[in-house]
Design an enzyme around this catalytic site. Structure first.
Site, PDB file in Angstrom:
ATOM      1  CB  SER A  17      -0.964   0.023   1.203  1.00 24.60           C
ATOM      2  OG  SER A  17      -0.493  -0.067   2.299  1.00 24.60           O
ATOM      3  CE  LYS A  49      -3.367   1.582   5.103  1.00 26.92           C
ATOM      4  NZ  LYS A  49      -3.081   1.112   3.548  1.00 26.92           N
TER       5      LYS A  49
END
Length: 855
Positions: free
Chosen positions: A690, A733
């Site tokens: 990611s 996140k």
């Protein structure tokens, strides 16, 4: 020390000892002065010695050897004191062996081995034996006589008057010690020490010590025999008395106690309403019990088995119906947040209510520690009006912990499943199997495989425990499992579970949990009223950010408990007020901060990109640093990365090199400079794809020497074609960026659907930029890249337009040429010359080359 004459030792000791004597090594047999011993000789060297010295008038030296085998006898290991002896008789035996009878005469000292072939010959001497004080010698002789009397009493193989025999024939003290040593069955080592000892007092002491050891051994043996005999007599006496008691009871018309026990068991079984199969087993076992002695081990095993069978909840119980409103009220009251988990639980219970049975998938609450998974199960049980059973299987390695042991093993009992149901006295509880991902397996079996039958709705109607060995119906039990890491659960077991994931609490949720649940509970546990303790929001936030880093609230509850302990101490000194703690009170109570707060970089920097990472404790910022330096085009990666992340670095580097023109990077830079990419916090392992677009931005910034915006955080996987793929953990996140003060997040367009998971209060304050390609990320991360992209797109469009015009002009010229050829053919009636195509020309050239090679 006086020197004694050989005349004092009797006529058998008045023999001359030659200076050289043949040596006969002995291993397990020793000869004392005036002692006669018969031994069998197998060694050829010793046989040769005996053949040469078979005359009784010749002497040989008998010397002890510590070797355990005849072939291991070595001259240098022989004892330095031996026994001069003479051969009385020799007898040839089958197999070539010799049976020899030897008579010991006196001690000799072995000074030196002169030769070893054909047998040992040594230079010998007559050692001088030292006398002791008469009173000391007399004392030791008296003690030995007492010990001999005790020995003859303990061991009947010795004559009863052994001490009198020696007492009536006392002569030389040394000869007395030798005679006792030869008669008493001392160990070989003790006899060797007696022979080698030349001092009379010390020799007598050795004999006394040997007698003490022998008496101690015989005393222990006699004690063991006495206790064994007493136990046998007691058992026989008890058996005889029990038989008499049974006969007396029969004559008085009283029942047999064993029969009374059997009737009690049967009456108890009748009152329980057992299923037919269980009643049949109970009847068989009670019939066996009738014919077993009450004191026998088998009787105890049968009674224990029947106790377990009759204590299990075999019959179905009337349970209250599932009230979904009550369940929802309980869940909301006892747990804040966890909306998805609560909705899935309510849906699951709604299906069970309509079906009116418990058959259905087994729920598995999966998530980080401290997020309320176990307490959710207890809340469900209370709301449904059922018993709650919790069984932790963390660290369980033995299949018998689940299924139980066979009755043949000593101390066997049922497994944890049936034991838990027996303790709660219900066959329809809410049964939580905790830490299901932490089971092990070894040679004793695989407990995860044993759980397959327990958790499978198609099989647990007939669950068989190894101890009970009767099918038990678990279909009415509502099983719930918990796990932290799903990857550790075996696939076959995971297939039977319906996973309900939880990613942990947000900061706002932790704040509400601390106010509604943690603070009142800690105050109560520390002897305070629930309203005595209060915290300002700033204080709780400081504890969450700087003193705890977790997905759950356990560490936060411990921090609150520290304040409660301080308050309890003040209460004992007479303070009667309440406490309200502020932000400045946190550090004095908890000490220096454990974690530095997550903050964005202070200014835009070259080669530093801000990424986002998912961790088991929530989200976190991930800074990526890139630095170019003179070199040969190498790429250096540091920061304890996994294989997937290393591959992401390679893909990001390749894509950046392919888009160098767009970023204004000269292609030669990739060959003239090395690139070092570092992921800070090197002690923390990192992996996953990611961070792809973040790595691209860091590399591009370092090579283009253009600063990246410090108020933008990004996440997304990158491909070699520049596509941005979706990632997981977007909620965590985004919350990490929000805590760090970053309000712009670049994320994959595939994750737009995940924005609904973010709390509304956070989503309203954030600027979300969904991207599908890396070129879009360039526009948001760099200044002026949008204009550069527009310029390149304009140039590309102009080139495409010019190419289209050239292709159109060629087609027009070709049409004109074709038309001219047609007109010429009509006028002349001839076909125009045919021109070859490019493929035909290449074929012709290849044919000519082959012909040239053949020539």
């Amino acid at each position: 020390m006086s020197k004694r004459s050989p005349a004092d030792l009797g006529p058998m000791l008045e023999c001359d000892v030659p200076p050289e004597m043949p040596v006969l090594p002995l291993m397990s047999t020793l000869v004392f002065p005036l002692g006669v011993t018969s031994i069998q000789i197998r060694v050829e060297q010793s046989k040769a010695l005996l053949r040469d010295y078979a005359d009784p008038d010749t002497l040989i030296a008998l010397v002890f050897s510590p070797a355990t085998r005849e072939e291991d006898i070595k001259a240098e290991e022989l004892s330095k004191v031996g026994m001069a002896a003479r051969v009385i008789r020799m007898l040839n035996m089958p197999g070539g062996n010799i049976q020899v009878t030897l008579e010991g005469l006196r001690r000799v000292g072995v000074e030196e081995i002169l030769r070893t072939d054909p047998y040992l010959v040594a230079r010998v001497s007559c050692p001088v034996e030292g006398d002791g004080k008469p009173e000391e010698v007399h004392e030791w002789i008296s003690r030995i006589l007492v010990l001999l009397r005790t020995l003859s009493q303990l061991d009947t193989s010795y004559p009863p008057e052994l001490d009198n025999i020696f007492g009536m024939n006392l002569g030389d003290p040394g000869l007395f010690a030798d005679t006792v040593g030869s008669i008493v069955r001392f160990p070989v080592e003790t006899k060797r020490q007696i022979i080698e000892e030349l001092n009379i007092v010390r020799r007598l002491r050795l004999v006394a010590d040997g007698l003490d050891a022998e008496i101690a051994r015989l005393t222990v043996a006699e004690d063991v025999v006495r206790r064994t005999t007493a136990q046998m007599e007691k058992s026989q006496k008890e058996f005889f008395l029990r038989q008499q008691l049974m006969e007396i009871r029969r004559l008085l018309g009283e029942g047999d106690p064993q029969e009374q026990l059997v009737r009690q068991i049967l009456e108890r079984a009748e009152g329980l309403g057992l299923p037919p199969r269980v009643r049949s087993v109970v009847s068989e076992e009670t019939n066996r019990l009738r014919y077993l002695a009450p004191s026998s081990q088998e009787s105890g095993v049968v009674r224990n088995y029947l106790d377990w069978v009759l204590s299990l909840p075999w019959t179905r119980q009337e349970l209250p119906g599932i009230q979904l409103e009550e369940v929802q009220r309980r869940l909301d009251e006892e747990h804040y947040g966890l909306g998805k988990m609560k909705d899935r639980i309510l849906e699951f219970l709604a299906v069970l209510k309509l079906k009116k049975n418990m058959r259905g998938p087994v729920l598995c609450f999966a998530g980080p520690p401290g997020t309320g998974k176990t307490s959710l199960g207890a809340s469900i049980a209370r709301a449904m009006g059922r018993e709650f059973v919790r069984m932790s299987v963390g660290g369980v390695r033995d299949e018998a912990e689940i299924r139980g042991h066979r009755r043949t093993y000593i101390g066997s009992r049922p497994g944890k499943i049936l034991r838990s149901l027996q303790e709660c006295r219900s066959n329809a509880p809410v049964f939580m199997i905790d830490e299901i991902d932490k089971m092990g397996h070894d040679a004793l079996g695989d407990p995860a495989a044993a759980l397959l039958e327990v958790l499978d709705p198609e099989q647990n109607q007939h669950f068989v425990d190894h101890y009970i060995e009767i099918p038990f119906d678990l279909s009415e039990t509502l099983f719930i499992t918990t796990a932290n890491v799903l990857e550790f659960i075996p696939p076959a077991l995971l297939d039977r579970l319906e996973i309900i994931p939880t990613s942990g609490y947000m900061e706002e949720e932790k704040l509400q949990i601390a106010r509604r649940h943690l603070t009142p509970r800690q105050a109560k546990e520390h002897g305070l009223a629930e309203t005595d303790i209060d915290f300002e929001d700033a204080a709780l936030i400081k504890m969450m950010r700087e003193y705890t880093r977790e997905a759950g609230v356990r560490q936060l509850e411990r921090a609150i408990g520290t304040f409660c302990r301080r308050a309890a101490r003040q209460r004992t000194t007479g303070y009667t007020g309440s406490w309200r703690f502020r932000e400045e009170d946190v550090e004095p109570a908890l000490g220096p901060a454990y974690f530095m707060p997550e903050m964005a970089e202070g200014q835009a920097e070259i080669g530093v990109a801000t990424g986002l990472a998912w961790t088991t404790t929530g989200g976190d910022l991930l800074l990526i640093e890139a630095l170019k330096m003179s070199g040969a085009g190498r790429v250096i990666v540091t920061g304890q990365l996994g294989d997937v992340m290393k591959e992401s670095v390679q893909a990001a580097h390749s894509y950046t090199r392919a888009r160098a023109e767009l970023l204004g990077i000269h292609p030669s830079l990739f060959d003239e400079y090395d690139l070092h990419i570092h992921f800070p916090e090197g002690a923390v392992p990192k992996d996953g794809p990611s961070a792809g677009i973040t790595i691209v931005m860091a590399i591009a910034s370092a090579l283009a020497e253009a600063p990246l915006r410090n108020d933008v955080a990004m996440t997304g996987e990158v491909t070699l074609r520049g596509k941005v793929l979706g990632v997981g953990g977007l909620k965590e996140k985004v919350m990490a960026a929000y805590r760090a003060g970053i309000r712009t997040v670049v994320f994959p367009a595939d994750n737009v659907k995940d924005l609904v998971e973010i709390p509304d209060t956070v989503r309203e304050k954030m600027n979300f930029l969904a991207v599908s390609t890396v070129d879009e990320v360039f526009q948001h991360a760099f200044v002026g890249v949008a204009e550069r992209i527009a310029e390149l797109e304009a140039k590309e469009a102009a080139r495409a337009e010019r190419a289209a015009k050239r292709r159109a002009a060629k087609r027009k010229a070709a049409r004109k040429k074709t038309a001219a050829q047609k007109r010429t053919r009509r006028k002349t009636g001839k076909k125009p010359a045919r021109t070859r195509t490019g493929k035909q020309n290449r074929g012709a050239r290849a044919k000519l080359r082959r012909a040239a090679k053949e020539r």
